[in-house]
Scaffold this motif. Structure first.
Motif, PDB file in Angstrom:
ATOM      1  N   CYS A  16       0.851  -1.176   0.000  1.00  0.00           N
ATOM      2  CA  CYS A  16       0.000   0.000   0.000  1.00  0.00           C
ATOM      3  C   CYS A  16       0.896   1.238   0.000  1.00  0.00           C
ATOM      4  O   CYS A  16       1.749   1.375   0.877  1.00  0.00           O
ATOM      5  CB  CYS A  16      -0.917   0.004   1.223  1.00  0.00           C
ATOM      6  SG  CYS A  16      -2.126   1.329   1.201  1.00  0.00           S
ATOM      7  N   VAL A  17       0.720   2.098  -1.000  1.00  0.00           N
ATOM      8  CA  VAL A  17       1.462   3.353  -1.086  1.00  0.00           C
ATOM      9  C   VAL A  17       0.443   4.481  -1.110  1.00  0.00           C
ATOM     10  O   VAL A  17      -0.422   4.525  -1.977  1.00  0.00           O
ATOM     11  CB  VAL A  17       2.354   3.408  -2.349  1.00  0.00           C
ATOM     12  CG1 VAL A  17       3.096   4.732  -2.420  1.00  0.00           C
ATOM     13  CG2 VAL A  17       3.329   2.246  -2.373  1.00  0.00           C
ATOM     14  N   LYS A  18       0.537   5.366  -0.127  1.00  0.00           N
ATOM     15  CA  LYS A  18      -0.354   6.528  -0.023  1.00  0.00           C
ATOM     16  C   LYS A  18       0.517   7.769   0.119  1.00  0.00           C
ATOM     17  O   LYS A  18       1.056   8.019   1.195  1.00  0.00           O
ATOM     18  CB  LYS A  18      -1.291   6.400   1.170  1.00  0.00           C
ATOM     19  CG  LYS A  18      -2.278   5.268   1.037  1.00  0.00           C
ATOM     20  CD  LYS A  18      -3.245   5.233   2.205  1.00  0.00           C
ATOM     21  CE  LYS A  18      -4.226   4.094   2.002  1.00  0.00           C
ATOM     22  NZ  LYS A  18      -5.213   4.031   3.069  1.00  0.00           N
ATOM     23  N   GLY A  19       0.676   8.495  -0.997  1.00  0.00           N
ATOM     24  CA  GLY A  19       1.525   9.673  -0.966  1.00  0.00           C
ATOM     25  C   GLY A  19       2.954   9.283  -0.676  1.00  0.00           C
ATOM     26  O   GLY A  19       3.544   8.454  -1.361  1.00  0.00           O
ATOM     27  N   ARG A  20       3.501   9.844   0.393  1.00  0.00           N
ATOM     28  CA  ARG A  20       4.895   9.533   0.744  1.00  0.00           C
ATOM     29  C   ARG A  20       5.024   8.383   1.745  1.00  0.00           C
ATOM     30  O   ARG A  20       6.109   8.084   2.220  1.00  0.00           O
ATOM     31  CB  ARG A  20       5.607  10.777   1.240  1.00  0.00           C
ATOM     32  CG  ARG A  20       4.927  11.485   2.374  1.00  0.00           C
ATOM     33  CD  ARG A  20       5.542  12.832   2.701  1.00  0.00           C
ATOM     34  NE  ARG A  20       6.933  12.691   3.084  1.00  0.00           N
ATOM     35  CZ  ARG A  20       7.849  13.628   2.897  1.00  0.00           C
ATOM     36  NH1 ARG A  20       7.524  14.764   2.357  1.00  0.00           N
ATOM     37  NH2 ARG A  20       9.081  13.431   3.285  1.00  0.00           N
ATOM     38  N   MET A  21       3.919   7.738   2.071  1.00  0.00           N
ATOM     39  CA  MET A  21       3.931   6.632   3.036  1.00  0.00           C
ATOM     40  C   MET A  21       3.705   5.293   2.324  1.00  0.00           C
ATOM     41  O   MET A  21       2.931   5.218   1.371  1.00  0.00           O
ATOM     42  CB  MET A  21       2.847   6.838   4.093  1.00  0.00           C
ATOM     43  CG  MET A  21       2.951   8.153   4.853  1.00  0.00           C
ATOM     44  SD  MET A  21       4.516   8.357   5.738  1.00  0.00           S
ATOM     45  CE  MET A  21       4.250   7.218   7.090  1.00  0.00           C
ATOM     46  N   LEU A  41       9.606   4.893  -6.981  1.00  0.00           N
ATOM     47  CA  LEU A  41       8.664   5.931  -6.564  1.00  0.00           C
ATOM     48  C   LEU A  41       9.343   7.277  -6.829  1.00  0.00           C
ATOM     49  O   LEU A  41      10.243   7.668  -6.089  1.00  0.00           O
ATOM     50  CB  LEU A  41       8.302   5.785  -5.088  1.00  0.00           C
ATOM     51  CG  LEU A  41       7.644   4.452  -4.702  1.00  0.00           C
ATOM     52  CD1 LEU A  41       7.588   4.300  -3.190  1.00  0.00           C
ATOM     53  CD2 LEU A  41       6.258   4.357  -5.305  1.00  0.00           C
ATOM     54  N   TRP A  68       3.782   1.703   8.864  1.00  0.00           N
ATOM     55  CA  TRP A  68       3.928   2.694   7.801  1.00  0.00           C
ATOM     56  C   TRP A  68       5.303   3.326   7.851  1.00  0.00           C
ATOM     57  O   TRP A  68       5.856   3.535   8.927  1.00  0.00           O
ATOM     58  CB  TRP A  68       2.852   3.771   7.923  1.00  0.00           C
ATOM     59  CG  TRP A  68       1.508   3.250   7.545  1.00  0.00           C
ATOM     60  CD1 TRP A  68       0.590   2.693   8.399  1.00  0.00           C
ATOM     61  CD2 TRP A  68       0.939   3.185   6.254  1.00  0.00           C
ATOM     62  NE1 TRP A  68      -0.522   2.288   7.694  1.00  0.00           N
ATOM     63  CE2 TRP A  68      -0.329   2.587   6.372  1.00  0.00           C
ATOM     64  CE3 TRP A  68       1.384   3.570   4.987  1.00  0.00           C
ATOM     65  CZ2 TRP A  68      -1.164   2.386   5.276  1.00  0.00           C
ATOM     66  CZ3 TRP A  68       0.541   3.367   3.901  1.00  0.00           C
ATOM     67  CH2 TRP A  68      -0.715   2.773   4.055  1.00  0.00           C
ATOM     68  N   ASP A  70       7.801   6.436   5.799  1.00  0.00           N
ATOM     69  CA  ASP A  70       7.936   7.529   4.842  1.00  0.00           C
ATOM     70  C   ASP A  70       9.052   7.152   3.879  1.00  0.00           C
ATOM     71  O   ASP A  70      10.228   7.214   4.229  1.00  0.00           O
ATOM     72  CB  ASP A  70       8.256   8.832   5.583  1.00  0.00           C
ATOM     73  CG  ASP A  70       8.394  10.021   4.662  1.00  0.00           C
ATOM     74  OD1 ASP A  70       8.466   9.845   3.425  1.00  0.00           O
ATOM     75  OD2 ASP A  70       8.442  11.155   5.176  1.00  0.00           O
ATOM     76  N   ARG A  72      10.279   8.596   1.401  1.00  0.00           N
ATOM     77  CA  ARG A  72      11.174   9.692   1.014  1.00  0.00           C
ATOM     78  C   ARG A  72      12.323   9.864   2.014  1.00  0.00           C
ATOM     79  O   ARG A  72      13.323  10.493   1.703  1.00  0.00           O
ATOM     80  CB  ARG A  72      10.406  10.994   0.878  1.00  0.00           C
ATOM     81  CG  ARG A  72       9.498  11.002  -0.325  1.00  0.00           C
ATOM     82  CD  ARG A  72       8.876  12.355  -0.506  1.00  0.00           C
ATOM     83  NE  ARG A  72       7.932  12.323  -1.595  1.00  0.00           N
ATOM     84  CZ  ARG A  72       7.123  13.310  -1.900  1.00  0.00           C
ATOM     85  NH1 ARG A  72       7.159  14.427  -1.193  1.00  0.00           N
ATOM     86  NH2 ARG A  72       6.286  13.214  -2.905  1.00  0.00           N
TER      87      ARG A  72
END
Length: 86
Positions: A16-21, A41, A68, A70, A72
């Motif tokens: 599961c990738v949601k934005g930067r998480m 990514l 989760w 981050d 980045r």
């Protein structure tokens, strides 16, 4: 078809990738020896590893399954080992 295949893989492997998480919660059969996912990514390249036994490549980071992270904050070419919490 491409979106259906992607959704199936993401569901089975629990990616599961949601934005930067990102999070990995595998839903694979118990007899699977493990798997490795190579992701890109943006400019970031990373590898997610999951295996119930021995490790393959030396990870740069560890993550509990379902936790989760981050992405980045990771260095380029990070190797993240996902482990089952006790």
């Amino acid at each position: 078809m491409k979106d259906t295949a992607r959704a199936s893989v993401e569901t089975l492997l629990g990616l599961c990738v949601k934005g930067r998480m990102l999070s990995l919660t595998p839903r694979v059969p118990a007899h699977w020896p493990g798997f490795e996912i190579a992701l890109r990514l943006g400019e970031q390249r990373l590898v997610l590893q999951w295996a119930p036994g021995e490790e393959d490549a030396a990870p740069t980071h560890r993550l509990l399954a379902g936790e989760w992270l981050d992405w980045r904050s990771l260095p380029l070419d990070a190797v993240v080992r996902v482990v089952v919490g006790h």
